[in-house]
Design a protein around this motif. Sequence first.
Motif, PDB file in Angstrom:
ATOM      1  N   SER A 199       0.886  -1.202  -0.164  1.00 33.16           N
ATOM      2  CA  SER A 199      -0.046   0.061  -0.002  1.00 33.16           C
ATOM      3  C   SER A 199       1.149   1.024  -0.023  1.00 33.16           C
ATOM      4  O   SER A 199       1.877   1.147   0.626  1.00 33.16           O
ATOM      5  CB  SER A 199      -0.727  -0.037   1.137  1.00 33.16           C
ATOM      6  N   THR A 200       0.532   2.304  -0.798  1.00 34.42           N
ATOM      7  CA  THR A 200       1.206   3.574  -0.917  1.00 34.42           C
ATOM      8  C   THR A 200       0.439   4.531  -0.371  1.00 34.42           C
ATOM      9  O   THR A 200      -0.782   4.511  -0.770  1.00 34.42           O
ATOM     10  CB  THR A 200       1.993   3.862  -2.286  1.00 34.42           C
ATOM     11  N   GLY A 201       1.058   5.723   0.421  1.00 32.33           N
ATOM     12  CA  GLY A 201       0.356   6.997   0.762  1.00 32.33           C
ATOM     13  C   GLY A 201       0.587   7.384   2.059  1.00 32.33           C
ATOM     14  O   GLY A 201       0.662   6.717   2.983  1.00 32.33           O
ATOM     15  N   ASP A 202       1.244   8.733   1.835  1.00 33.21           N
ATOM     16  CA  ASP A 202       1.370   9.262   3.462  1.00 33.21           C
ATOM     17  C   ASP A 202       0.151   9.328   4.521  1.00 33.21           C
ATOM     18  O   ASP A 202       0.226   9.305   5.412  1.00 33.21           O
ATOM     19  CB  ASP A 202       1.962  10.803   3.142  1.00 33.21           C
ATOM     20  N   GLU A 203      -1.031   8.895   3.680  1.00 29.82           N
ATOM     21  CA  GLU A 203      -2.235   9.255   4.629  1.00 29.82           C
ATOM     22  C   GLU A 203      -2.714   8.054   5.326  1.00 29.82           C
ATOM     23  O   GLU A 203      -3.442   7.902   6.084  1.00 29.82           O
ATOM     24  CB  GLU A 203      -3.326   9.838   4.012  1.00 29.82           C
ATOM     25  N   LEU A 204      -1.790   6.968   5.152  1.00 29.24           N
ATOM     26  CA  LEU A 204      -2.254   5.534   5.727  1.00 29.24           C
ATOM     27  C   LEU A 204      -1.681   5.137   6.793  1.00 29.24           C
ATOM     28  O   LEU A 204      -0.692   5.421   7.355  1.00 29.24           O
ATOM     29  CB  LEU A 204      -1.913   4.477   4.600  1.00 29.24           C
ATOM     30  N   GLY A 266      -2.416   2.835  -5.023  1.00 24.58           N
ATOM     31  CA  GLY A 266      -2.239   4.213  -4.795  1.00 24.58           C
ATOM     32  C   GLY A 266      -1.019   4.746  -5.776  1.00 24.58           C
ATOM     33  O   GLY A 266      -0.225   3.732  -6.093  1.00 24.58           O
ATOM     34  N   GLY A 267      -0.993   5.811  -5.939  1.00 18.79           N
ATOM     35  CA  GLY A 267       0.211   6.717  -6.585  1.00 18.79           C
ATOM     36  C   GLY A 267       0.142   5.900  -8.045  1.00 18.79           C
ATOM     37  O   GLY A 267       1.319   6.184  -8.373  1.00 18.79           O
ATOM     38  N   ALA A 268      -0.717   5.606  -8.694  1.00 17.43           N
ATOM     39  CA  ALA A 268      -0.464   4.873 -10.067  1.00 17.43           C
ATOM     40  C   ALA A 268      -0.894   5.823 -11.047  1.00 17.43           C
ATOM     41  O   ALA A 268      -0.823   5.633 -12.365  1.00 17.43           O
ATOM     42  CB  ALA A 268      -1.543   3.864  -9.890  1.00 17.43           C
TER      43      ALA A 268
HETATM   44 MG    MG Z   1      -1.650   8.307  -2.831  1.00 16.36          MG
END
Ligand code: MG
Length: 418
Positions: A199-204, A266-268
């Motif tokens: 999983s990617t994302g600073d919000e996770l 994410g981030g795709a």
């Molecule tokens: Mg993201």
Amino acid sequence: MTQPPPLKNDCFALPPGVEWTPVDEALDLLNERLTSVTGQEVISPMAALGRVLAAPVTAARAHPPHANCAVDGYALTGAAFGEGVHEVPLVTGRSAAGQPFAGRVPDTHAVRVLTGANLPDGTDTVILQEDVSLQDGKVAFHGPLKTGSNARKRGEDVSEGTALFPSGHRLTPADLGLLAATGVSEVSVRKPLRVAVISTGDELAEVGSAASPDQIYDANRPMLLAAIQQLGYVPIDMGRIPDQRALLTQALQEAASKADVILTSGGASAGDEDHMSALLNETGTMALWRIAIKPGRPLALGMWDGTPVFGLPGNPVAAMVCTLVFARPVMRVLAGQSWALPAGTMLPAAFHKSKKAGRREYLRARVRNGAVEVFASEGSGRISGLSWAEGLVELSDAAQEITPGTPVKFVSYSDFGL
Ligand code: MG
Ligand code: AMP
């Protein structure tokens, strides 16, 4: 162990000039370009549940291997006893399961037999013990007898050498029973497909941790890991990675060394924080597939160190739909199974919808009273709808005016293998 050849680096490249790729075209490309990546090994059927066959399997022996008795009773030559009442002497001895009668039974005699026992030489028919009276070493019964009744012929279920399963078949509990019964002692299977999830994302935030108001819980990872497990593959949890290229690079590196295929979410897309597509781009293998699908957003596909990467959208609904529609058939092929899409069932709609032309749509759906209901909102952030649903409605690319009663294609989660 046999290792298949690696996938080509440009296996995800799209034909030039294509703007929005129709779902069927995208699927055809994946089907064409991808092949099995899992090695082979030879194992016992005892350990083969859920494994994918790497070679066809044939029956090593007949089932049953010898004519045998289907009931407890008395075996004799059926044709020797016509109309009327018969009184037939019993030979000494009996035939029981695993303990056959040694001699030959004359036409004029009968022999005591038990269920599962080999049918003694000289006999072809069994009378149920409830249908005889037994006295002074003789059995009395009413003729005529139907030759072969209550007996099983050698190989009547499966004859020796019968093709049981093709290569690519995934073994079920019943299949293991059949393999054992037909004397198959080893099978050539694929090594289980290992699927890494990132999983990617600073919000996770991690499940179970305290999340600040600017964080959301990582919903995709538990969902995708569980889906992989239910599809019969080996999930490898690579955790959550913040939006930092160095960390994401490290995670992809590790995932490529541990897994046969990588799913990231994410981030795709092509935004400032879309590091997945940026990193895949640097490898020179990325294809950003703009597929005519809702829910969707672009799907970033590429190779990381020879390992295929599926850059799924971050949105949980889109991540799940893209996993079921695109990653699932791909994982089947990588695992050595056949390319297969779920057929689904045509059922009457219980909803209204005016669908635009030019893209395929998947709605969260379930069946009640024989009709297909859809989730109240098509909002793609509404993860509650994924859980409310028991499958998806697939609406074809053309425009469509749906009113209650219009046949629509419902594909249940279990049709997808979940
Ligand atoms: Mg993201
Ligand atoms: P992205 O594709 O990274 O732009 O993310 C699209 C949306 O999905 C954003 O609202 C993200 O916060 C959300 N999202 C991304 N990853 C996850 C995840 N693992 N679990 C839940 N929501 C996510």
